[in-house]
Enzyme design. Structure first.
Site, PDB file in Angstrom:
ATOM      1  N   CYS A   1      -8.784  -2.044 -11.091  1.00 20.45           N
ATOM      2  CA  CYS A   1      -8.021  -2.789 -10.088  1.00 20.45           C
ATOM      3  C   CYS A   1      -8.098  -1.956  -8.829  1.00 20.45           C
ATOM      4  O   CYS A   1      -9.194  -1.697  -8.351  1.00 20.45           O
ATOM      5  CB  CYS A   1      -6.604  -3.050 -10.571  1.00 20.45           C
ATOM      6  SG  CYS A   1      -5.765  -1.614 -11.254  1.00 20.45           S
ATOM      7  N   SER A   2      -6.987  -1.458  -8.322  1.00 27.09           N
ATOM      8  CA  SER A   2      -7.097  -0.584  -7.160  1.00 27.09           C
ATOM      9  C   SER A   2      -7.208   0.860  -7.647  1.00 27.09           C
ATOM     10  O   SER A   2      -8.284   1.441  -7.623  1.00 27.09           O
ATOM     11  CB  SER A   2      -5.885  -0.748  -6.249  1.00 27.09           C
ATOM     12  OG  SER A   2      -5.851  -2.072  -5.768  1.00 27.09           O
TER      13      SER A   2
ATOM     14  N   ARG B   1       4.696   3.192 -15.326  1.00 27.03           N
ATOM     15  CA  ARG B   1       5.387   3.934 -14.268  1.00 27.03           C
ATOM     16  C   ARG B   1       6.685   3.236 -13.986  1.00 27.03           C
ATOM     17  O   ARG B   1       6.738   2.247 -13.276  1.00 27.03           O
ATOM     18  CB  ARG B   1       4.497   4.013 -13.031  1.00 27.03           C
ATOM     19  CG  ARG B   1       3.261   4.859 -13.315  1.00 27.03           C
ATOM     20  CD  ARG B   1       2.373   4.936 -12.117  1.00 27.03           C
ATOM     21  NE  ARG B   1       1.971   3.596 -11.706  1.00 27.03           N
ATOM     22  CZ  ARG B   1       1.770   3.252 -10.451  1.00 27.03           C
ATOM     23  NH1 ARG B   1       1.937   4.126  -9.483  1.00 27.03           N
ATOM     24  NH2 ARG B   1       1.396   2.038 -10.155  1.00 27.03           N
TER      25      ARG B   1
END
Lengths: 617, 538
Positions: free
Chosen positions: A336-337, A378
């Site tokens: 993804c990023s 996270r």
């Protein structure tokens, strides 16, 4: 403790958040170093861990006292009314301090002591062993090897030490590729499918900008596709929406250009980023938390939150991944990023579809551990930037729940297991979910200073077993979920697990599980008794018949004894509501705004009018 | 009239497509007076495929080249496709099906010809619900009596011969009250709740008209109800229309009870959807469920737009209100809307399921349906003439009974142990209400059933369902008697779309069925547990 100014407040009211008549329980509120505890007049205890508190709000003073609303990360919402404003203010301030910790060392996990000695604790941490897991997958082998490139975290700080890469990928290629990838997260193995000899790999986005290239990166991708002896082309799956990926190009990042890489097929799958997901979940909670919600508002809210649409998108991506491997025999590289949230989520869910091992209790723990190591959880345990907190893990669990709904026999564990894991993601009671990467986890010395959750769950395993699980029929099954919109439903038991008035409260699975246990126990009893009869018969032939025979068949069966035994619990039940018996009070549910009409006295004039009316009739 | 006149063609070669999961079936297609038959080759399974023509809701034909396609949409929401060789044959078969599936005559319908093996005519028809129920009531209180004032259906054509009424009023009072109520439906006992000493009654609207007429006998009847109940009991009249609608009904001769005329009784309005809008809601929901390609947003907005679940919520919460008033407030309840044959029955029957553990058993539930729906005069023939697919302009159709079944399903989902029956029984009732080889749901009232001799000339659904081989499909393996009232949550978060019905054919619930089978195994203890060798008994 220095944050606690008031430890006990009496005559506090706990409001039912869905009751229109403002029903409440009165009791005493206690504040401890780790928990907020409310004991009502029926001696029922409500424990709230400080770390679970997402927000505390003090509302405007009312005649009955000062309202305090606490929202928790496990979706519990409690509404207290504290009689004196000063007490309320003290509690409010204490909770603000206690719920947000600046240092890891202040988290509950570092003070939590469940009476285990050091060797037990160490054993607990050894329940999950990644080396073992790679062996199970069949690596290293002639195509894949363990790379020591990141042994000292020199190439990528956020990656684990032990990484598997294609046999033919040399260290310079890895180093070169990592420089071309955001945060140095170069392509590594996430899951290896032994039968198909195909791999799921993961990485972050390339720093390609509008035209940049990197030969080493191109080589590494080629090495991955060559490591698959059956199919020479591989998929590169960008889990972002195309528009987002394009926008990243302007910032010098972006996605792979198909022309520069031989043998790749590039694909966007369009999962939104964590910021969109966070606000979507927020909207969902706002809707489902509304008092006096109408059916239409609920569905239009569900639609506009987009939450189920996002769940479907994640599921579709995982299906794409599984199909590439099963149908086309192709390896897939996912990014993804930065390659934490969506990438971890999709890789994990994809491997869950492919490999029945991850659908067992133990296997699921393994998968979650690698999800943690890859930075997929996270949750913002420390007071920090709320923008970096992501609901990705909740979303992952919800996807798994949807799979369990669609494939009731495919999972060894039940809903309660998912809820319990979700509970502890935020509880900071165990070390499992602390730290964002292996390096950080090592620095925190988690294995020496904290305990692992898994042995506690395993000890209570019976509670988490799905009675319908069929190992035989599911062992080699690849799940092919149907993502038609009808299949996506609001997960009531997650988002309303603490709202007692919203049924269904009973888990059919628990009931069946108990029945199953009972059946087994009874079967054993029959065996025991039969063998005793046999023994007796033998003795009887010797002419001995004692009263003992009658005693041993007396009604106190072993099942009864075991059910009476009470054991101290380490884990608080997540939703004790699930265990209540059927039957409830109509006052719990709002059927009508007419309720108060029942209590109004009849006007006395009526009878008089009647008399008059009859005369004229 | 002979069926043969309506059958244009005897047979044709055809292929049947039964949805995404089932394999296609090829063979000889044949139209008979009541059925569409497909007989595949001798070796194939099943060896005969049969469709009751009565269950066809809409038919669509298309021809191309020298073959044609007929799409049959059935009342149980199934969609079938027939590919037929020959244009003429296609058109003929389509016309035959069209004509035969819409026959209105009751006595030529299939139940009058259906003679299954193992069942005897007349079985299970001895079930006289009001009489049987009265025996139960009489054990608890002597304030009620069984009246045969409607013996010849002269007073009220939609009531059964016997009704339960307050002991204190005589048949003349009933006759007068009947004249004051629409369709002669004077207040009768629906359910007596012994623990609280209160009762549930039902009727139709009073004919007050614009002049606000009154009827002393009707007032006397309701006064007697309160006198016979728990001392000091009050009453609530639950009107299933809005106050506005009830007032408007006065213009057409109807209306609602004037406060002053009925001391001790208080009126509440809980508007429930009925008639055309309810039918439209059903049609729109089924439409939405037929499109697997739609996006998540579109699906959710259609689910909202059709309002079906809102109707479920309203029906359940109104029933809960009635049950709550009885159990908690010790009040008597009279439920009516306009005719008192639709939403009224929905409320009274649901309230009983909530309060009465007996009605949650298989036998009790069948008795409840017989007593509160069939004998109470719910016009099944009119309401269930067409299901959700019909192109014909709806006249009297309304899925009130389906709404009831959906509410029961929601109860079962929220209280998985408390109902003795499972989804299977509810699905069977839905199917049979719309098209059935049994006579149970025929006609609109007891009077019509008597005229058609339904009881002596057709089989009862109950004897069909209560055969041992059907039991497993209908029973809830987890049932344990729950003596308490079951109060459902009516929050939207707690209500779910009834997938097993609305998505039954588009979205087969196979894994769920396999899982259910496993539940049965566990419950009956017939699971092969590893390591537990059956020991030979000595």
């Amino acid at each position: 403790m220095e944050h606690i100014r008031t430890t006990k407040v009496e005559q506090v009211k706990l409001l039912d958040r869905f009751s229109t008549s403002n029903k409440s329980l009165t009791g005493t509120l206690y504040l401890t170093a780790t928990h907020l505890l409310f004991i009502d007049s029926h001696q029922k205890e409500t424990w709230i861990l400080h770390h679970h508190i997402a927000s505390v709000e003090k509302l405007a003073l009312t005649t009955s006292g000062c309202p305090l609303v606490i929202q928790c990360k496990n979706f519990r919402i409690v509404h207290f009314i504290v009689p004196r404003e000063r007490d309320c203010h003290d509690i409010y301030n204490s909770l603000l301090q206690l719920s947000k910790q600046a240092k890891y060392e202040d988290l509950y996990a570092f003070s939590y002591n469940p009476k285990q000695n050091d060797s037990e604790r160490l054993q607990g941490w050894q329940v999950i062993d990644l080396a073992e897991e790679y062996k199970r997958m069949g690596v290293p082998n002639s195509h894949w090897q363990l790379s020591d490139a990141n042994r000292e975290y020199k190439i990528c700080e956020t990656y684990p030490r032990e990484l598997y890469v294609p046999q033919i990928a040399s260290k310079p290629i890895i180093v070169g590729s990592s420089k071309f990838r955001s945060k140095g997260r170069f392509p590594v193995l996430s899951y290896y499918h032994q039968d198909k000899e195909a791999a799921i790999c993961r990485c972050s986005q390339p720093l390609s900008g509008f035209s940049a290239r990197c030969l080493e990166d191109e080589h590494l991708l080629q090495a991955i596709s060559k490591a698959n002896p059956v199919n020479r082309y591989m998929y590169v799956m960008d889990t972002r929406p195309k528009l987002n990926a394009m926008a990243n190009r302007a910032a010098g990042k972006g996605y792979e250009n198909e022309d520069n890489y031989s043998n790749i097929r590039f694909q966007f799958v369009g999962i939104e980023n964590i910021h969109v997901m966070r606000s979507s979940l927020q909207k969902l909670l706002e809707v489902s938390g509304t008092k006096g919600l109408s059916v239409n508002d609920f569905y239009s809210g569900l639609e506009s939150s987009g939450w189920l649409r996002h769940i479907k998108a994640v599921m579709d991506a995982a299906i794409f991944l599984a199909k590439a491997i099963m149908v086309e025999n192709a390896s897939v590289l996912v990014h993804c990023s930065d390659g934490w949230d969506r990438t971890s989520q999709v890789c994990s869910l994809g491997s869950l579809l492919l490999d029945s091992y991850y659908r067992t209790i133990k296997g699921f723990m393994v998968r979650i551990y690698s999800l943690v190591l890859s930075g997929g959880v996270r949750c913002g345990h420390l007071d920090g930037d709320p923008k970096e907190v992501s609901p990705v893990f909740t979303q992952f669990l919800e996807c798994v729940w949807h799979l369990t709904e669609q494939f009731p026999q495919a999972f060894e564990f039940n809903e309660e297991f998912l809820l319990q894991i979700h509970e502890h993601i935020h509880s900071c009671q165990f070390g499992n979910f602390l730290g964002n990467c292996q390096k950080e986890r090592e620095e925190l010395k988690l294995k020496e200073k904290t305990y692992s959750l898994w042995p506690f769950l395993l000890e209570d395993q019976k509670k988490y077993i799905n009675p319908l699980y069929s190992f035989k029929s599911q062992r080699f099954t690849v799940l092919e979920p149907n993502t038609v919109s009808f299949n996506f439903k609001f997960w009531r038991n997650m988002y309303h697990q603490f709202d007692r008035t919203l049924h269904p409260r009973q888990s059919v699975f628990n009931i069946i599980m108990n029945m199953n246990e009972q059946n087994k126990q009874l079967q054993k009893d029959i065996q025991d008794l039969e063998s005793k009869i046999k023994q007796r018969k033998n003795k009887q032939t010797d002419g001995v018949l004692t009263k003992e025979l009658l005693h041993s068949v007396c009604p106190e069966s072993p099942t009864l004894k075991t059910s009476l035994r009470f054991k101290e619990q380490t884990l608080l039940p997540v939703n004790d509501a699930l265990r209540t018996i059927e039957g409830s009070s109509p006052a719990d549910n709002r059927y009508s705004e007419y309720a108060e009409e029942f209590s109004k006295p009849e006007p006395a004039v009526v009878s008089l009018e009647y008399g008059v009316a009859r005369m004229t009739c | 009239m002979e069926f043969s006149e309506l059958i244009r063609t005897g047979r044709a070669q055809a292929q049947l497509l039964r949805g995404p999961e089932a394999p296609p079936l090829r063979g000889t297609l044949c139209v008979t007076g009541h059925h569409l038959l497909l007989s595949p080759g001798p070796q194939s399974t099943p060896d005969l495929w049969l469709l009751l023509l009565r269950s066809v809701d809409s038919i669509e034909k298309r021809v191309a080249g020298d073959s044609g396609t007929i799409t049959l949409r059935c009342k149980d929401l199934r969609v079938l496709q027939l590919e037929i060789e020959g244009v003429e044959a296609t058109l003929d078969i389509a016309r035959s099906i069209e004509a035969l599936s819409s026959l209105e005559s009751v006595i030529t319908s299939f139940p009058f010809f259906y003679r299954p093996k193992g069942l005897r005519l007349g079985d299970s028809w001895h079930f006289l619900p009001p009489e049987r129920y009265y025996k139960r009531v009489a054990r608890e209180t002597d304030a009620w009596r069984l009246s045969e004032v409607n013996e010849d259906f002269g007073l009220c054509p939609s009531y059964p011969r016997a009704v339960i009424v307050p002991r204190a009023v005589d048949d003349d009072v009933l006759a007068r009250s009947a004249r004051f109520r629409q369709g002669g439906r004077f207040p009768v006992l629906s359910y007596s709740h012994a623990p609280s000493g209160t009762v549930l009654l039902r009727s139709s609207q009073p004919l007050t008209g614009p002049q606000k007429r009154r009827c002393a006998e009707d007032e006397e009847l309701l006064r007697a109800v309160l006198a016979g109940a728990r001392p000091g009991a009050r009453g609530f009249i639950l009107d299933t229309r809005s106050a506005q609608a009830a007032k408007q009904a006065r213009m057409t001769g109807g209306g609602t009870e004037a406060k002053a005329a009925y001391p001790g009784w208080k009126r509440l309005h809980r508007p429930l959807e009925r008639g055309r809008p309810l039918q439209e809601s059903f049609v729109r929901l089924v439409e939405a469920c037929g499109d697997p390609e739609q996006s998540m947003d579109r699906w959710l907005s259609r689910l909202e737009g059709c309002r079906w679940l809102a109707h479920v919520k309203e029906a359940l919460s109104t029933a809960c209100l009635a049950a709550q008033a009885m159990e908690r407030e010790g009040a008597c309840i009279l439920v009516h809307g306009a005719e008192g044959t639709d939403s009224t029955l929905l409320v009274t029957s649901l309230a009983q399921l909530i309060l009465d553990p007996m009605s949650r058993t298989i036998a009790g539930f069948q008795e409840l349906i017989e007593r509160e729906w069939i004998q109470a005069g719910h016009p099944f023939q009119l309401r269930c003439a067409h299901s959700a697919f019909s192109q014909a302009r709806p006249k009297h159709e309304a899925p009130t009974f389906l709404l009831f079944l959906d509410c029961v399903w929601q109860l079962g989902r929220q209280f998985p142990l408390s109902l003795e029956f499972g989804e299977g029984l509810l699905l069977a009732l839905f199917e049979h209400a719309y098209a059935s080889p049994f006579g149970t749901f025929l006609c609109n009232s007891e009077k019509e059933r008597c005229l058609c001799e339904v009881r002596t000339r057709t089989h009862s659904l109950w004897s069909g369902l209560n055969q041992p081989k059907e039991q497993r499909k209908l029973r809830n393996p987890l049932y344990v008697l729950n003596p308490l009232a079951i109060w459902p949550s009516v929050e939207p978060q707690s209500l779910r779309l009834w997938q097993g019905l609305f998505l039954r054919w588009t979205h087969p619930p196979e894994p769920a069925e396999v899982a259910w089978e496993k539940v049965w195994q566990i419950v009956t203890g017939r699971e092969e547990t590893e390591g537990s060798q059956p020991t030979a008994s000595a």
